[in-house]
Design a protein around this motif. Structure first.
Motif, short mmCIF file in Angstrom:
data_model
loop_
_atom_site.label_atom_id
_atom_site.label_comp_id
_atom_site.label_asym_id
_atom_site.label_seq_id
_atom_site.Cartn_x
_atom_site.Cartn_y
_atom_site.Cartn_z
N UNK A 255 0.84 -1.21 0.00
CA UNK A 255 0.00 0.00 0.00
C UNK A 255 0.87 1.25 0.00
N UNK A 256 1.93 1.25 0.82
CA UNK A 256 2.83 2.40 0.84
C UNK A 256 3.53 2.58 -0.51
N UNK A 257 3.96 1.48 -1.11
CA UNK A 257 4.69 1.57 -2.39
C UNK A 257 3.81 2.13 -3.49
N UNK A 258 2.59 1.59 -3.63
CA UNK A 258 1.71 2.06 -4.70
C UNK A 258 1.20 3.48 -4.42
N UNK A 259 0.99 3.81 -3.15
CA UNK A 259 0.58 5.18 -2.82
C UNK A 259 1.68 6.17 -3.15
N UNK A 260 2.91 5.78 -2.89
CA UNK A 260 4.03 6.66 -3.21
C UNK A 260 4.17 6.85 -4.72
N UNK A 261 4.00 5.77 -5.48
CA UNK A 261 4.07 5.89 -6.94
C UNK A 261 2.95 6.78 -7.46
N UNK A 262 1.74 6.61 -6.91
CA UNK A 262 0.62 7.45 -7.36
C UNK A 262 0.88 8.91 -7.02
N UNK A 263 1.46 9.18 -5.85
CA UNK A 263 1.75 10.56 -5.46
C UNK A 263 2.83 11.16 -6.37
N UNK A 264 3.82 10.36 -6.72
CA UNK A 264 4.86 10.86 -7.63
C UNK A 264 4.28 11.16 -9.01
N UNK A 265 3.41 10.29 -9.50
CA UNK A 265 2.78 10.55 -10.79
C UNK A 265 1.92 11.81 -10.74
N UNK A 266 1.25 12.02 -9.63
CA UNK A 266 0.42 13.22 -9.50
C UNK A 266 1.28 14.48 -9.49
N UNK A 267 2.39 14.43 -8.78
CA UNK A 267 3.27 15.60 -8.73
C UNK A 267 3.88 15.88 -10.10
N UNK A 268 4.26 14.82 -10.82
CA UNK A 268 4.80 15.02 -12.16
C UNK A 268 3.76 15.61 -13.10
N UNK A 269 2.52 15.14 -12.98
CA UNK A 269 1.45 15.67 -13.83
C UNK A 269 1.21 17.15 -13.53
N UNK A 270 1.22 17.51 -12.23
CA UNK A 270 1.03 18.92 -11.86
C UNK A 270 2.19 19.77 -12.38
N UNK A 271 3.43 19.26 -12.23
CA UNK A 271 4.58 20.01 -12.71
C UNK A 271 4.55 20.17 -14.22
N UNK A 272 4.15 19.11 -14.92
CA UNK A 272 4.06 19.19 -16.38
C UNK A 272 2.98 20.19 -16.81
N UNK A 273 1.85 20.17 -16.10
CA UNK A 273 0.79 21.13 -16.43
C UNK A 273 1.25 22.57 -16.19
N UNK A 274 2.02 22.79 -15.11
CA UNK A 274 2.53 24.14 -14.84
C UNK A 274 3.51 24.58 -15.93
N UNK A 275 4.40 23.65 -16.33
CA UNK A 275 5.36 23.98 -17.37
C UNK A 275 4.68 24.25 -18.71
#
Length: 297
Positions: A255-275
């Motif tokens: 659960x921790x591993x998949x939650x961390x991966x989902x959080x990283x993907x969300x942060x990357x998506x937000x950063x990409x949208x900002x860029x």
């Protein structure tokens, strides 16, 4: 050399106090001696012997089954209760409803178990159900108890949400039920997972409620362990406890591993949208400058 502070010392002592007994339990599950307190060498015969202990393994599977049912039902009921308490701010009896939702948190389990037992007996006399107490009655009792924890966890998450996202979706024509399932549920998914895991653990660990509402043939693992420990700790109990620790640790890590991966993907998506937004704004600014220069000329 850094000074070993008092807070770090308390942290180490606290971790040892929590996890050292578990480590000792796992080590003694490989003890070859029948006496738990006497070390007789390394052996895995108690793990192999679990396959022949149908009574103990039956209680394990029964507890896991009840815990899974409880987690699903508690998350569903607790989420609905939390949604009503946080989003429906004005209705008659709101204070009473909130008190009833959180009452199992502060009420002693003995009182809750006795009340449910009297309820089931009265229902059996009036409507003929339940004819006998078993898995269903334990499931109802555990759901009543665990739904309160889920309601508290989900309520805290719902109060932190930005309502403008849901309002924008409804302004665009989305129905309330569609907003709830496609927008609200994904945003509170971490709290739902936390509530589900908490409900699973509480149901798997419960002894008092199950003792009141269980019947013949519906003995859970805590009841089996409690009755066995009264006559002395058996090595099979250590083996079962070690397997449960391994399973819980593995599930928690996943659960921790998949939650961390989902959080990283969300942060990357937000950063990409900002860029992308910054690049689009820069392109528009470059287009406006020649136009302004031409207009001035």
């Amino acid at each position: 050399m850094k000074r070993f502070s008092f807070s770090k010392l308390m942290l180490v002592l606290g971790l040892l106090f929590i996890y050292l007994p578990m480590l000792i339990l796992v080590i003694y599950s490989f003890n070859a001696s029948k006496l738990v307190t006497v070390w007789g060498g390394w052996s895995v015969k108690w793990y192999v012997g679990l396959l022949d202990n149908t009574q103990l393994m039956g209680s394990v599977m029964r507890s896991l089954e009840i815990a899974c049912y409880t987690a699903v039902a508690a998350v569903a009921l607790g989420t609905l209760a939390a949604f009503v308490l946080t989003r429906v701010t004005r209705f008659k009896g709101r204070t009473l409803f909130g008190g009833l939702v959180t009452a199992p948190l502060v009420m002693p389990e003995v009182i809750t178990g006795l009340s449910l037992l009297l309820l089931f007996v009265a229902m059996a006399q009036m409507i003929g159900w339940p004819q006998e107490r078993g898995i269903v009655t334990i499931w109802i009792a555990h759901t009543t108890f665990c739904a309160a924890y889920v309601a508290v966890v989900v309520s805290a998450r719902l109060r932190e949400l930005d309502l403008s996202i849901e309002e924008a979706a409804m302004d665009l024509g989305a129905k309330p039920w569609k907003v709830f399932f496609l927008i609200t549920i994904p945003m509170i998914a971490p709290s739902l997972a936390a509530g589900g895991m908490m409900s699973f653990a509480l149901s798997l660990d419960d002894l008092v409620l199950a003792s009141f509402v269980s019947g013949p043939g519906s003995t859970t693992l805590p009841m089996e362990v409690f009755s066995a420990v009264r006559l002395g700790v058996k090595p099979e109990i250590n083996a079962v406890a070690s397997l449960i620790l391994l399973s819980v640790s593995l599930v928690t890590f996943l659960v921790w591993f998949f939650s961390r991966r989902a959080e990283e993907r969300r942060r990357k998506a937000i950063q990409q949208a900002i860029e992308e937004g910054a690049a689009a704004n820069a392109g528009q600014a470059q287009v406006r400058r020649p136009a302004q220069a031409t207009a001035q000329a």
